[in-house]
Design a protein around this motif. Sequence first.
Motif, PDB file in Angstrom:
ATOM      1  N   THR A  38      30.973  -8.011   3.329  1.00 39.62           N
ATOM      2  CA  THR A  38      31.262  -9.309   2.902  1.00 39.62           C
ATOM      3  C   THR A  38      32.755  -9.113   2.035  1.00 39.62           C
ATOM      4  O   THR A  38      33.272  -8.267   1.756  1.00 39.62           O
ATOM      5  N   ARG A  39      33.109 -10.289   1.388  1.00 36.15           N
ATOM      6  CA  ARG A  39      34.204 -10.451   0.936  1.00 36.15           C
ATOM      7  C   ARG A  39      34.474 -11.427  -0.468  1.00 36.15           C
ATOM      8  O   ARG A  39      33.776 -12.499  -0.168  1.00 36.15           O
ATOM      9  N   GLU A  40      35.156 -11.469  -1.258  1.00 38.86           N
ATOM     10  CA  GLU A  40      35.517 -12.581  -2.174  1.00 38.86           C
ATOM     11  C   GLU A  40      36.846 -12.800  -2.249  1.00 38.86           C
ATOM     12  O   GLU A  40      37.794 -11.874  -2.047  1.00 38.86           O
ATOM     13  N   PRO A  41      37.452 -14.041  -2.477  1.00 41.85           N
ATOM     14  CA  PRO A  41      36.428 -14.975  -2.534  1.00 41.85           C
ATOM     15  C   PRO A  41      35.993 -15.436  -1.050  1.00 41.85           C
ATOM     16  O   PRO A  41      36.933 -15.126  -0.228  1.00 41.85           O
ATOM     17  N   GLY A  42      34.713 -15.837  -0.867  1.00 39.93           N
ATOM     18  CA  GLY A  42      34.304 -16.032   0.447  1.00 39.93           C
ATOM     19  C   GLY A  42      32.870 -15.477   0.737  1.00 39.93           C
ATOM     20  O   GLY A  42      32.220 -15.351  -0.273  1.00 39.93           O
ATOM     21  N   GLY A  43      32.543 -15.091   1.764  1.00 38.21           N
ATOM     22  CA  GLY A  43      31.410 -14.689   2.052  1.00 38.21           C
ATOM     23  C   GLY A  43      30.322 -15.546   2.459  1.00 38.21           C
ATOM     24  O   GLY A  43      29.158 -14.988   3.113  1.00 38.21           O
ATOM     25  N   THR A  44      30.306 -16.766   2.373  1.00 38.82           N
ATOM     26  CA  THR A  44      29.446 -17.800   2.537  1.00 38.82           C
ATOM     27  C   THR A  44      30.213 -19.165   2.965  1.00 38.82           C
ATOM     28  O   THR A  44      31.555 -19.194   2.706  1.00 38.82           O
ATOM     29  N   THR A  45      29.652 -20.052   3.764  1.00 36.76           N
ATOM     30  CA  THR A  45      30.271 -21.253   4.107  1.00 36.76           C
ATOM     31  C   THR A  45      31.005 -21.753   3.118  1.00 36.76           C
ATOM     32  O   THR A  45      32.170 -22.246   2.949  1.00 36.76           O
ATOM     33  N   GLY A  46      30.160 -22.131   1.912  1.00 40.25           N
ATOM     34  CA  GLY A  46      30.862 -22.729   0.879  1.00 40.25           C
ATOM     35  C   GLY A  46      31.611 -22.023   0.166  1.00 40.25           C
ATOM     36  O   GLY A  46      33.298 -22.674  -0.211  1.00 40.25           O
ATOM     37  N   ALA A  47      31.501 -20.844  -0.076  1.00 35.56           N
ATOM     38  CA  ALA A  47      32.821 -20.010  -0.650  1.00 35.56           C
ATOM     39  C   ALA A  47      33.887 -19.703   0.292  1.00 35.56           C
ATOM     40  O   ALA A  47      34.948 -19.575  -0.196  1.00 35.56           O
ATOM     41  N   ASP A  77      28.221 -18.896  -5.424  1.00 35.69           N
ATOM     42  CA  ASP A  77      27.506 -19.405  -4.209  1.00 35.69           C
ATOM     43  C   ASP A  77      27.461 -18.141  -3.298  1.00 35.69           C
ATOM     44  O   ASP A  77      26.346 -18.043  -2.719  1.00 35.69           O
ATOM     45  N   HIS A  78      28.310 -17.236  -3.399  1.00 31.28           N
ATOM     46  CA  HIS A  78      28.289 -16.068  -2.496  1.00 31.28           C
ATOM     47  C   HIS A  78      26.922 -15.150  -2.738  1.00 31.28           C
ATOM     48  O   HIS A  78      26.363 -14.533  -2.060  1.00 31.28           O
ATOM     49  N   LEU A  79      26.823 -14.941  -4.226  1.00 29.68           N
ATOM     50  CA  LEU A  79      25.844 -14.208  -4.726  1.00 29.68           C
ATOM     51  C   LEU A  79      24.399 -14.937  -4.306  1.00 29.68           C
ATOM     52  O   LEU A  79      23.647 -14.113  -3.786  1.00 29.68           O
TER      53      LEU A  79
END
Length: 207
Positions: A38-47, A77-79
């Motif tokens: 996964t990645r940041e910022p990101g990894g979920t729809t919201g993030a 959100d990702h966590l």
Amino acid sequence: MAKGIFITLEGGEGAGKSSQARMLGTALEDKGRNVLLTREPGGTTGAEAIRKLLVEGPGGKWDGITEALLHTAARRDHLVNAVWPALEAGKVVISDRFVDSMTAYQGYAYGVDRTALATLYKSAIGDFKPALTLILDLPVEAGLARAAQRVGKETRYESMGTEFHERVRNGFKEIAKAEPDRCKVIDGTQSIEAIHKIILAEVEKVL
Ligand SMILES: Nc1ncnc2c1ncn2[C@@H]1O[C@H](COP(=O)(O)OP(=O)(O)O)[C@@H](O)[C@H]1O
Ligand SMILES: [Mg+2]
């Protein structure tokens, strides 16, 4: 407490984080591990929606504190929706960037008070930390030259200028100095394969 293990890759633009994250994920899957890459910022729809706000557009569109708040919202959100459930399920979670990027970029490079950033992290996230953080270190010009080869719109941080990126690089080194057990600095000028081997050896120690 989480049963899986959380590993993060950090470093400046073009340091090789995404390449190494992919290779590490494949190598661990080949060893029979369940992996979430996964990645940041990101990894979920919201993030990922917040990511677009952060990585596209002109450099000056946010100030450092606003950026830190956006990164922290994306991180929570990702966590909550990806990382913590995967760790509960026993997976090895590999994140391409995490909180050390906020400390390096918004703290060391923008000059947002680092105690305030640490308080923000603690309030939103708590005591959670990666088991291992691999920091890829590369001269700024070399990293920016590599990053410039990529296509796409995610150029906002790349556009910040050399001095900004020197502060980012120095920031990562200071972070590693403060937490030497968690953070391993790796010379990013080596070949992709040589770096991969070093990373695998470090990961074996924490698995
Ligand atoms: N060790 C390396 N030596 C030479 N080129 C590399 C190395 N690691 C990555 N690259 C190349 O540099 C570019 C940026 O790598 P990438 O993994 O996307 O970096 P990051 O995610 O840290 O910005 C890619 O084209 C990649 O193939
Ligand atoms: Mg990348």
